[in-house]
Design an enzyme around this catalytic site. Structure first.
Site, mmCIF file in Angstrom:
data_model
loop_
_atom_site.group_PDB
_atom_site.id
_atom_site.type_symbol
_atom_site.label_atom_id
_atom_site.label_comp_id
_atom_site.label_asym_id
_atom_site.label_seq_id
_atom_site.Cartn_x
_atom_site.Cartn_y
_atom_site.Cartn_z
ATOM 1 C CB SER A 287 -0.875 0.196 1.273
ATOM 2 O OG SER A 287 -1.834 1.478 1.880
ATOM 3 C CE1 TYR B 165 -3.731 -2.336 5.662
ATOM 4 C CE2 TYR B 165 -3.324 -0.115 5.379
ATOM 5 C CZ TYR B 165 -3.659 -1.740 4.898
ATOM 6 O OH TYR B 165 -3.784 -1.711 3.572
ATOM 7 C CE LYS C 287 -1.066 -4.222 3.064
ATOM 8 N NZ LYS C 287 -1.582 -5.821 2.933
HETATM 9 P P1 NAD Z 1 -11.233 -7.115 2.078
HETATM 10 O O1 NAD Z 1 -11.529 -6.423 2.872
HETATM 11 O O2 NAD Z 1 -12.273 -6.247 0.777
HETATM 12 O O3 NAD Z 1 -10.319 -8.055 0.635
HETATM 13 C C1 NAD Z 1 -9.901 -8.927 1.563
HETATM 14 C C2 NAD Z 1 -9.875 -10.066 2.044
HETATM 15 O O4 NAD Z 1 -9.793 -10.994 2.958
HETATM 16 C C3 NAD Z 1 -11.544 -9.952 2.891
HETATM 17 O O5 NAD Z 1 -13.086 -11.264 1.487
HETATM 18 C C4 NAD Z 1 -11.306 -11.491 4.041
HETATM 19 O O6 NAD Z 1 -12.075 -12.276 4.437
HETATM 20 C C5 NAD Z 1 -9.990 -11.998 3.697
HETATM 21 N N1 NAD Z 1 -9.455 -12.119 4.504
HETATM 22 C C6 NAD Z 1 -8.941 -11.291 5.312
HETATM 23 N N2 NAD Z 1 -7.951 -11.911 6.632
HETATM 24 C C7 NAD Z 1 -8.324 -13.054 6.410
HETATM 25 C C8 NAD Z 1 -7.339 -14.405 6.747
HETATM 26 N N3 NAD Z 1 -6.857 -14.852 8.342
HETATM 27 N N4 NAD Z 1 -7.591 -15.635 6.453
HETATM 28 C C9 NAD Z 1 -8.444 -15.649 5.213
HETATM 29 N N5 NAD Z 1 -8.133 -14.980 4.784
HETATM 30 C C10 NAD Z 1 -8.640 -13.567 5.300
HETATM 31 O O7 NAD Z 1 -9.712 -5.558 1.124
HETATM 32 P P2 NAD Z 1 -9.875 -5.413 -0.332
HETATM 33 O O8 NAD Z 1 -9.569 -3.800 -0.389
HETATM 34 O O9 NAD Z 1 -9.905 -6.145 -1.319
HETATM 35 O O10 NAD Z 1 -7.724 -5.057 -0.009
HETATM 36 C C11 NAD Z 1 -6.932 -6.487 -0.612
HETATM 37 C C12 NAD Z 1 -5.259 -6.361 0.281
HETATM 38 O O11 NAD Z 1 -4.791 -4.931 -0.375
HETATM 39 C C13 NAD Z 1 -5.300 -5.703 1.860
HETATM 40 O O12 NAD Z 1 -4.031 -6.657 1.878
HETATM 41 C C14 NAD Z 1 -5.231 -4.556 1.682
HETATM 42 O O13 NAD Z 1 -4.203 -4.123 3.166
HETATM 43 C C15 NAD Z 1 -4.719 -4.300 0.499
HETATM 44 N N6 NAD Z 1 -4.826 -2.860 0.013
HETATM 45 C C16 NAD Z 1 -5.995 -2.582 0.152
HETATM 46 C C17 NAD Z 1 -6.788 -0.679 -0.323
HETATM 47 C C18 NAD Z 1 -7.118 -0.563 -0.740
HETATM 48 O O14 NAD Z 1 -7.810 0.961 -0.420
HETATM 49 N N7 NAD Z 1 -8.331 -1.176 -1.112
HETATM 50 C C19 NAD Z 1 -5.566 -0.404 -0.540
HETATM 51 C C20 NAD Z 1 -3.825 -0.538 -0.867
HETATM 52 C C21 NAD Z 1 -4.252 -1.636 -0.485
HETATM 53 C C1 UD1 Z 2 -6.343 5.591 3.486
HETATM 54 C C2 UD1 Z 2 -6.720 4.820 4.425
HETATM 55 C C3 UD1 Z 2 -5.428 4.379 3.942
HETATM 56 C C4 UD1 Z 2 -4.553 3.529 2.993
HETATM 57 C C5 UD1 Z 2 -5.283 4.011 1.619
HETATM 58 C C6 UD1 Z 2 -5.152 3.507 -0.082
HETATM 59 C C7 UD1 Z 2 -7.191 5.155 6.382
HETATM 60 C C8 UD1 Z 2 -7.481 6.291 7.349
HETATM 61 N N1 UD1 Z 2 -5.923 5.148 5.323
HETATM 62 O O1 UD1 Z 2 -5.956 6.477 3.022
HETATM 63 O O2 UD1 Z 2 -4.253 3.443 5.466
HETATM 64 O O3 UD1 Z 2 -3.658 3.345 2.087
HETATM 65 O O4 UD1 Z 2 -6.673 4.441 2.007
HETATM 66 O O5 UD1 Z 2 -6.484 2.938 -0.253
HETATM 67 O O6 UD1 Z 2 -8.361 4.647 6.218
HETATM 68 N N2 UD1 Z 2 -12.102 11.894 3.066
HETATM 69 C C9 UD1 Z 2 -13.272 12.638 3.577
HETATM 70 N N3 UD1 Z 2 -14.194 12.880 3.845
HETATM 71 C C10 UD1 Z 2 -14.631 11.085 3.681
HETATM 72 C C11 UD1 Z 2 -13.795 10.180 4.259
HETATM 73 C C12 UD1 Z 2 -12.558 10.273 3.625
HETATM 74 O O7 UD1 Z 2 -13.006 14.077 3.372
HETATM 75 O O8 UD1 Z 2 -15.962 10.427 4.468
HETATM 76 C C13 UD1 Z 2 -10.646 12.829 2.387
HETATM 77 C C14 UD1 Z 2 -9.568 12.226 3.333
HETATM 78 O O9 UD1 Z 2 -9.271 12.811 4.135
HETATM 79 C C15 UD1 Z 2 -8.375 12.013 2.288
HETATM 80 C C16 UD1 Z 2 -9.279 12.106 1.034
HETATM 81 O O10 UD1 Z 2 -11.108 12.086 1.312
HETATM 82 O O11 UD1 Z 2 -8.469 12.975 2.432
HETATM 83 C C17 UD1 Z 2 -9.483 9.913 0.963
HETATM 84 O O12 UD1 Z 2 -9.351 9.458 2.055
HETATM 85 P P1 UD1 Z 2 -9.306 8.096 1.995
HETATM 86 O O13 UD1 Z 2 -10.670 7.206 0.920
HETATM 87 O O14 UD1 Z 2 -10.013 7.350 3.436
HETATM 88 O O15 UD1 Z 2 -7.914 7.321 1.163
HETATM 89 P P2 UD1 Z 2 -6.829 7.747 2.248
HETATM 90 O O16 UD1 Z 2 -6.872 9.077 3.002
HETATM 91 O O17 UD1 Z 2 -5.629 7.830 1.384
#
Ligand code: NAD
Ligand code: UD1
Length: 335
Positions: free
Chosen positions: A123, A147, A151
């Site tokens: 991330s 968190y 990572k």
């Molecule tokens: P998500 O929660 O939708 O998907 C994660 C999945 O992993 C879920 O289906 C959950 O049930 C499963 N899971 C969690 N712990 C588990 C375990 N111990 N055993 C088996 N299954 C398990 O999240 P996502 O948004 O799809 O994110 C996927 C990955 O990408 C994560 O590692 C997250 O940290 C990373 N990531 C997400 C974002 C984002 O904004 N969504 C940004 C940066 C990185």
């Molecule tokens: C989030 C995660 C970060 C992750 C990233 C990528 C948090 C605190 N951080 O951060 O760990 O790596 O997503 O997916 O969850 N905002 C509002 N109102 C809201 C929600 C958000 O104004 O209700 C603003 C925030 O202040 C920010 C922007 O929208 O400026 C994006 O927010 P968000 O979608 O939560 O993403 P990140 O802050 O980048």
């Protein structure tokens, strides 16, 4: 190749399963459904006309992993993790256990099964508050919450493991802000409870489930005062995983890549784009800054282009249109 997708029932994992099946791979998913619903996998199979194998299990269980690896796995894409920043501050041990212990167990199972290729969900959080934007992969890594620490630790563990034998290969993908949904409207992000992140919150305001958006601060040193992020369509992200897998199949060693569009958008820009895509008004109230938020961050994604041959294709309008289609057609998610 048969790919084991941990967390494949989740938001990014499910879209990646679609891309893998469409690219001709076989897919095995292991997911404990702690943040997802098995119905998504039925939809993935209906969308692609292909079947996948689902192991309902936990990556911290040796037995569940043994079931997942049975039958021959060629590579692993590792999504399974807990991802809520606020929850990680309240329950750091749960995050260390699930994310870090889970990754160690997974690598042990890979070693036992002779699987040498790993693609990992990292991330942009590993950059914390960056000194410069756009951010390159060699920027200093620092964490601001538990968190993010998981990572960073997982990246280090994978890098060390990869260095232990010359035949191993790992690709660390540092996602910026994934948003959007499959253009069919069949699969998308289904957050539990009140969304923490901006795009799903806006979508729920547009559909009438929430009254108004709280904009977390308009006094940042940005053109309109609101925070700037690099929003990236989940379909582009899914495609990047297929390309990363190809790379891991043909190269050894450990490499990190930024995945973003290379363009930043403010909160208010996203609100306007969503209003345009949905035809709905998004009422907003300006509130305090959210603790821990950075003013602005966006990626330099050049390395992913040069080495993986990947670049984002979808623009902000498509991200909003596809999120809206998913939200409108599935107001209660998969429930
Ligand atoms: P998500 O929660 O939708 O998907 C994660 C999945 O992993 C879920 O289906 C959950 O049930 C499963 N899971 C969690 N712990 C588990 C375990 N111990 N055993 C088996 N299954 C398990 O999240 P996502 O948004 O799809 O994110 C996927 C990955 O990408 C994560 O590692 C997250 O940290 C990373 N990531 C997400 C974002 C984002 O904004 N969504 C940004 C940066 C990185
Ligand atoms: C989030 C995660 C970060 C992750 C990233 C990528 C948090 C605190 N951080 O951060 O760990 O790596 O997503 O997916 O969850 N905002 C509002 N109102 C809201 C929600 C958000 O104004 O209700 C603003 C925030 O202040 C920010 C922007 O929208 O400026 C994006 O927010 P968000 O979608 O939560 O993403 P990140 O802050 O980048």
């Amino acid at each position: 190749m048969n790919i084991l997708v941990t967390g494949g029932a989740g938001y990014i994992g499910s879209h990646t399963c679609v891309a893998l099946l469409e690219a001709g791979h076989q897919v095995t998913v292991i997911d404990n459904l702690c943040n997802s619903n098995a119905d998504v996998l039925t939809r993935v199979q209906a969308l692609t006309g292909r079947s996948l194998r689902f192991v309902h299990g936990d990556i911290r269980s040796r037995d569940d992993l043994a079931r997942a690896f049975a039958g021959g796995i060629g590579a692993v894409i590792h999504f399974a993790a807990l991802k809520a920043v606020g929850e990680s501050c309240a329950q750091p041990l749960a995050y260390f256990d699930n994310n870090i212990s889970g990754t160690i167990m997974l690598m042990q199972a890979m070693q036992a099964a002779g699987v040498e290729r790993l693609v990992f969900s990292s991330s942009a959080t590993v950059y914390g508050q960056p000194d410069h934007v756009p951010v390159k992969e060699d920027a200093p890594l620092r964490v601001t919450n538990p968190y993010g620490r998981t990572k960073l630790v997982m990246e280090d563990l994978i890098r060390d493991w990869c260095a232990s034998r010359p035949e191993l290969s790992a690709v660390l993908l540092r996602y910026f802000n994934p948003v959007g949904a499959h253009p069919s409207g069949q699969i998308g992000e289904d957050p539990r409870g009140i969304p923490n992140n901006l795009m799903p919150y806006i979508a729920q305001v547009a559909s009438g489930q929430r009254e108004r958006l709280h904009v977390f601060g308009n006094d940042y040193p940005t053109p309109d005062g609101t925070g700037i992020r690099d929003y990236l369509h989940v379909m582009d992200l899914a495609d990047a995983h297929v390309k990363a897998l190809d790379y891991a199949t043909t190269h050894t060693g450990c490499e990190a890549f930024n995945l973003g569009t290379g363009q930043g958008h403010s909160v208010l820009e996203l609100v306007r784009a969503f209003e345009h895509a949905s035809g709905r008004k998004i009422p907003c109230t300006i509130t305090q800054r959210r603790p821990g938020d950075v003013a602005e961050i966006w990626a330099n994604p050049a390395r992913a282009m040069q080495v993986l041959g990947w670049a984002a294709q979808y623009d902000l309008a498509a991200m909003c249109a596809d999120t809206w289609r998913w939200q409108r057609d599935n107001p209660t998610g998969y429930a």
